[in-house]
Scaffold this motif. Structure first.
Motif, PDB file in Angstrom:
ATOM      1  N   LEU A   1       0.860  -1.182   0.000  1.00 35.48           N
ATOM      2  CA  LEU A   1       0.000   0.000   0.000  1.00 35.48           C
ATOM      3  C   LEU A   1       0.895   1.229   0.000  1.00 35.48           C
ATOM      4  N   VAL A   2       0.679   2.083  -0.979  1.00 28.57           N
ATOM      5  CA  VAL A   2       1.454   3.321  -1.058  1.00 28.57           C
ATOM      6  C   VAL A   2       0.560   4.472  -0.613  1.00 28.57           C
ATOM      7  N   MET A   3       1.083   5.288   0.289  1.00 25.01           N
ATOM      8  CA  MET A   3       0.314   6.421   0.806  1.00 25.01           C
ATOM      9  C   MET A   3       0.861   7.729   0.249  1.00 25.01           C
ATOM     10  N   VAL A   4      -0.024   8.482  -0.418  1.00 29.82           N
ATOM     11  CA  VAL A   4       0.294   9.837  -0.856  1.00 29.82           C
ATOM     12  C   VAL A   4      -0.465  10.778   0.059  1.00 29.82           C
ATOM     13  N   ASP A   5       0.261  11.583   0.808  1.00 30.99           N
ATOM     14  CA  ASP A   5      -0.342  12.452   1.818  1.00 30.99           C
ATOM     15  C   ASP A   5      -0.686  13.808   1.212  1.00 30.99           C
ATOM     16  N   GLY A   6      -1.575  14.513   1.879  1.00 34.07           N
ATOM     17  CA  GLY A   6      -2.015  15.795   1.372  1.00 34.07           C
ATOM     18  C   GLY A   6      -1.019  16.910   1.550  1.00 34.07           C
ATOM     19  N   ARG A   7      -0.258  16.913   2.628  1.00 36.43           N
ATOM     20  CA  ARG A   7       0.580  18.072   2.924  1.00 36.43           C
ATOM     21  C   ARG A   7       2.023  17.703   3.276  1.00 36.43           C
ATOM     22  N   ARG A   8       2.411  16.477   2.924  1.00 41.00           N
ATOM     23  CA  ARG A   8       3.790  16.067   3.171  1.00 41.00           C
ATOM     24  C   ARG A   8       4.360  15.465   1.888  1.00 41.00           C
ATOM     25  N   GLN A   9       5.642  15.611   1.707  1.00 40.55           N
ATOM     26  CA  GLN A   9       6.265  15.053   0.508  1.00 40.55           C
ATOM     27  C   GLN A   9       6.722  13.607   0.704  1.00 40.55           C
ATOM     28  N   GLU A  10       6.774  13.150   1.955  1.00 42.05           N
ATOM     29  CA  GLU A  10       7.171  11.769   2.188  1.00 42.05           C
ATOM     30  C   GLU A  10       6.112  10.813   1.655  1.00 42.05           C
ATOM     31  N   VAL A  11       6.546   9.819   0.906  1.00 39.03           N
ATOM     32  CA  VAL A  11       5.650   8.795   0.387  1.00 39.03           C
ATOM     33  C   VAL A  11       5.984   7.489   1.087  1.00 39.03           C
ATOM     34  N   CYS A  12       5.008   6.961   1.814  1.00 38.31           N
ATOM     35  CA  CYS A  12       5.227   5.739   2.589  1.00 38.31           C
ATOM     36  C   CYS A  12       4.674   4.532   1.851  1.00 38.31           C
ATOM     37  N   CYS A  13       5.323   3.391   2.059  1.00 32.50           N
ATOM     38  CA  CYS A  13       4.948   2.145   1.389  1.00 32.50           C
ATOM     39  C   CYS A  13       4.881   1.050   2.447  1.00 32.50           C
ATOM     40  N   PHE A  14       3.697   0.458   2.611  1.00 31.75           N
ATOM     41  CA  PHE A  14       3.470  -0.579   3.616  1.00 31.75           C
ATOM     42  C   PHE A  14       3.297  -1.922   2.917  1.00 31.75           C
ATOM     43  N   THR A  15       4.243  -2.853   3.141  1.00 33.11           N
ATOM     44  CA  THR A  15       4.203  -4.144   2.450  1.00 33.11           C
ATOM     45  C   THR A  15       3.160  -5.056   3.092  1.00 33.11           C
ATOM     46  N   LEU A  16       2.354  -5.699   2.243  1.00 30.26           N
ATOM     47  CA  LEU A  16       1.199  -6.438   2.743  1.00 30.26           C
ATOM     48  C   LEU A  16       1.541  -7.825   3.270  1.00 30.26           C
ATOM     49  N   HIS A  17       2.729  -8.328   2.970  1.00 28.61           N
ATOM     50  CA  HIS A  17       3.102  -9.615   3.568  1.00 28.61           C
ATOM     51  C   HIS A  17       3.978  -9.429   4.804  1.00 28.61           C
ATOM     52  N   THR A  18       5.056  -8.687   4.651  1.00 24.24           N
ATOM     53  CA  THR A  18       5.979  -8.531   5.769  1.00 24.24           C
ATOM     54  C   THR A  18       5.515  -7.498   6.785  1.00 24.24           C
ATOM     55  N   LYS A  19       4.510  -6.676   6.405  1.00 23.46           N
ATOM     56  CA  LYS A  19       3.959  -5.640   7.290  1.00 23.46           C
ATOM     57  C   LYS A  19       5.045  -4.668   7.754  1.00 23.46           C
ATOM     58  N   LYS A  20       5.871  -4.237   6.799  1.00 22.71           N
ATOM     59  CA  LYS A  20       6.921  -3.265   7.090  1.00 22.71           C
ATOM     60  C   LYS A  20       6.642  -1.973   6.340  1.00 22.71           C
ATOM     61  N   LEU A  21       7.187  -0.883   6.860  1.00 22.03           N
ATOM     62  CA  LEU A  21       6.959   0.441   6.284  1.00 22.03           C
ATOM     63  C   LEU A  21       8.270   0.973   5.707  1.00 22.03           C
ATOM     64  N   TYR A  22       8.199   1.460   4.464  1.00 21.30           N
ATOM     65  CA  TYR A  22       9.389   1.987   3.789  1.00 21.30           C
ATOM     66  C   TYR A  22       9.083   3.369   3.208  1.00 21.30           C
ATOM     67  N   PHE A  23      10.155   4.122   2.974  1.00 25.05           N
ATOM     68  CA  PHE A  23      10.044   5.377   2.239  1.00 25.05           C
ATOM     69  C   PHE A  23      10.311   5.108   0.754  1.00 25.05           C
ATOM     70  N   LEU A  24       9.511   5.725  -0.100  1.00 18.54           N
ATOM     71  CA  LEU A  24       9.770   5.731  -1.529  1.00 18.54           C
ATOM     72  C   LEU A  24      10.222   7.126  -1.949  1.00 18.54           C
ATOM     73  N   ALA A  25      10.370   7.355  -3.247  1.00 20.03           N
ATOM     74  CA  ALA A  25      10.802   8.670  -3.735  1.00 20.03           C
ATOM     75  C   ALA A  25       9.827   9.749  -3.274  1.00 20.03           C
ATOM     76  N   LYS A  26      10.359  10.914  -2.942  1.00 20.05           N
ATOM     77  CA  LYS A  26       9.529  11.994  -2.411  1.00 20.05           C
ATOM     78  C   LYS A  26       8.554  12.538  -3.443  1.00 20.05           C
ATOM     79  N   PHE A  27       7.377  12.932  -2.949  1.00 29.75           N
ATOM     80  CA  PHE A  27       6.367  13.515  -3.825  1.00 29.75           C
ATOM     81  C   PHE A  27       6.844  14.892  -4.298  1.00 29.75           C
TER      82      PHE A  27
END
Length: 567
Positions: free
Chosen positions: A275-301
């Protein structure tokens, strides 16, 4: 409330049942072993492609009054015949495989799918390989997809099972070449293949070179590979195998290896659904893996703006508009973990909708900051040419609506004409409209009103079924008569602001604007087949804002490097 189609179905099946029971107007007899079944050609042809082809072939069988069916049991065929006339069948684990075989043999697609779903509902580590083999034998696409996902998801746990060890070479190759194979490190694949090789040395000797084509050796650590080679009797005892492994380890995509054939997939890192989250007021893009249940940063918005719209198209993410940059549009390429600019929207928009339909993306609704009226135009974006055009108008321009597509039709639910409407108690009971837009004819139409609030709702299409999740917990399905019907009420749902994603048989409701210092992130899971709902704990999910978007995509594991903590 019965729809016209349900009423028709009930009376039709009732009439057919009477005809079957009385044997009136029968025009053919099917013989199974020593049992005879008087039938109606029309019913058989309507439900079975096999019989339809037989009766229209012009061959002898098309005119025969008696046809003998071989290789099936009368008791099972009688159940199948009852289903053809009534639409009802009682399955059990003792009979389902035999009935699946009959439905596959005689191309009764409806019954085959029912059998597949019956088997799929209890898939687990212990039976997924057996069901996968069964599905490939009878061309069961639904069961094959579900069972193969169970296999790849539980790959490490299957390594010592008899079912895994008895896979033939082609089956093993399909398994280890799977793009979504669940392994933390690529070396695990070689470790598990070693177990398969040593189980049957004669089989291993004759098939190893074929398997070698699909082992992603260039992505493995050389020291680990050497250790596994020396612990595998099949490889350790064959110098040719060792030399071939060393050559493939040093291979790259641009230079062929003399005397060794390899598959191009060995150079590609595997993917994981996330699951990739694009936030309304932040440039950080978070990625939550559906099997390992870990959170990562992707390229900034690339830009700041709230109230944006977003959608997934061909595994890439597209984001547009927003209150601060209402005409901007960008694309996130999952293969490269990179944001790039697209052409601008033709109208300024925020709190609008974006929908992927076929080869194009459609932008609809929303509010405008430069006009007193809401945008009415429907914009069509072509990702190949990077061209935006206006192709039509919607009859009820509104923002904060949900939208989804079935085939060429986009359905839009609710929304509000007033940008200052919020989901307060009054809005929860405000009637809302729904409308559609035909992407082929560019014609829009107002369809009516919804029985539940759809301002702030979420709409998704799964297997051509349109689900609408309302902020008051109602789950609606768009019926055949194009009327939203409440089919379920979520008992543990208390979120006015949320997003919904679908993943392997379950909907997940993710709360937006959770308390900043909340210790746990609880996600509601709902199974549309069983109607079961339960709370799952995904404690690594970050805090989100009201206009954040969660989207499911496949991310290459090479991009999952920068793990982050919840904020």
């Amino acid at each position: 409330m019965d729809t016209q189609k349900k009423i028709h179905h009930r009376y039709l099946c009732g009439g057919l049942s009477k005809l079957k029971a009385s044997s009136e107007h029968t025009d053919i007899i099917l013989v199974v072993e020593d049992c005879s079944f008087p039938c109606h050609r029309t019913v058989l042809a309507a439900m079975s492609s096999y019989f339809c082809a037989m009766f229209s072939s012009g061959m002898r069988e098309s005119n025969d009054k008696i046809i003998t069916l071989k290789g099936i049991a009368p008791t099972h065929f009688e159940k199948v015949l009852d289903f053809l006339y009534t639409g009802e069948i009682e399955l059990s684990y003792d009979s389902v495989v035999d009935i699946l075989q009959i439905s596959s043999m005689y191309q009764i697609q409806a019954l085959q799918l029912i059998c597949e779903k019956y088997l799929a509902k209890d898939l687990c580590v212990q039976n997924c390989i057996i069901n996968w083999k069964l599905s490939t034998s009878y061309n069961c696409q639904y069961l094959e997809e579900k069972s193969f996902w169970q296999m790849t998801e539980n790959f490490p746990e299957l390594r010592n099972s008899n079912d895994f060890l008895e896979l033939n070479t082609d089956e093993l190759i399909k398994f280890i070449d799977a793009e979504y194979l669940n392994v933390d490190k690529e070396e695990e694949v070689l470790e598990i293949v070693k177990v398969w090789l040593d189980h049957d040395l004669e089989r291993a000797e004759s098939n190893f070179m074929e398997i070698l084509k699909y082992l992603r050796l260039p992505l493995m650590d050389a020291n680990v590979v050497n250790r596994i080679m020396h612990s595998c009797f099949c490889i350790r005892s064959n110098k040719d195998f060792q030399e071939h492994i060393q050559k493939v380890m040093k291979a790259n995509q641009n230079s062929p290896i003399a005397g060794i054939e390899i598959h191009q997939s060995i150079f590609k890192p595997r993917k994981e659904h996330a699951l990739v989250m694009v936030d309304g007021r932040r440039q950080e893009v978070c990625c939550f893996t559906l099997h390992t249940k870990k959170l990562y940063f992707l390229a900034k918005f690339p830009y700041f703006s709230n109230s944006k719209a977003a959608c997934v198209h061909r595994e890439d993410i597209y984001v547009s508009g927003g209150s601060d940059q209402p005409r901007k549009m960008v694309r996130f390429t999952t293969e490269q973990n990179k944001w790039e600019n697209c052409c601008d929207l033709l109208e300024s928009r925020y709190f609008h909708a974006m929908i992927s339909v076929g080869d194009y993306i459609f932008i609809l609704g929303g509010y405008s900051k430069i006009s007193s009226s809401n945008p009415t135009g429907v914009e069509k974006y072509d990702p190949l040419t990077n061209v935006m055009t206006t192709v039509g108008e919607i009859p009820h321009p509104a923002g904060k609506m949900s939208a989804t597509a079935v085939g060429e039709i986009i359905y839009m639910f609710g929304g509000s004409e007033d940008r200052f409407d919020y989901l307060d108690n009054d809005m929860l009971f405000k009637p809302t409209v729904f409308q559609y837009f035909n992407t082929q004819t560019n014609v829009a139409c107002l369809l009516g009103s919804s029985p539940s609030i759809t301002v702030g709702s979420q709409a998704l299409t799964v297997d051509d079924n349109v689900y609408i999740f309302s902020p008051n917990g109602n789950v609606l399905i768009l019926s055949d008569e194009k009327t939203p019907t409440i089919v379920h009420v979520l008992k543990t749902f208390d979120q006015k602001h949320f997003r919904v994603v679908y993943h392997h048989g379950h909907f997940f409701m993710l709360q937006l604007a959770a308390p900043k210092f909340q210790d746990e992130v609880l996600v509601l899971s709902w199974n549309p087949d069983t109607k079961e709902e339960y709370i799952v704990l995904w404690d690594k999910l970050p805090r989100t804002l009201l206009d954040s978007h969660w989207m499911k995509v496949a991310i290459g594991k090479q991009h999952l490097r920068y793990e982050c903590n919840r904020r």
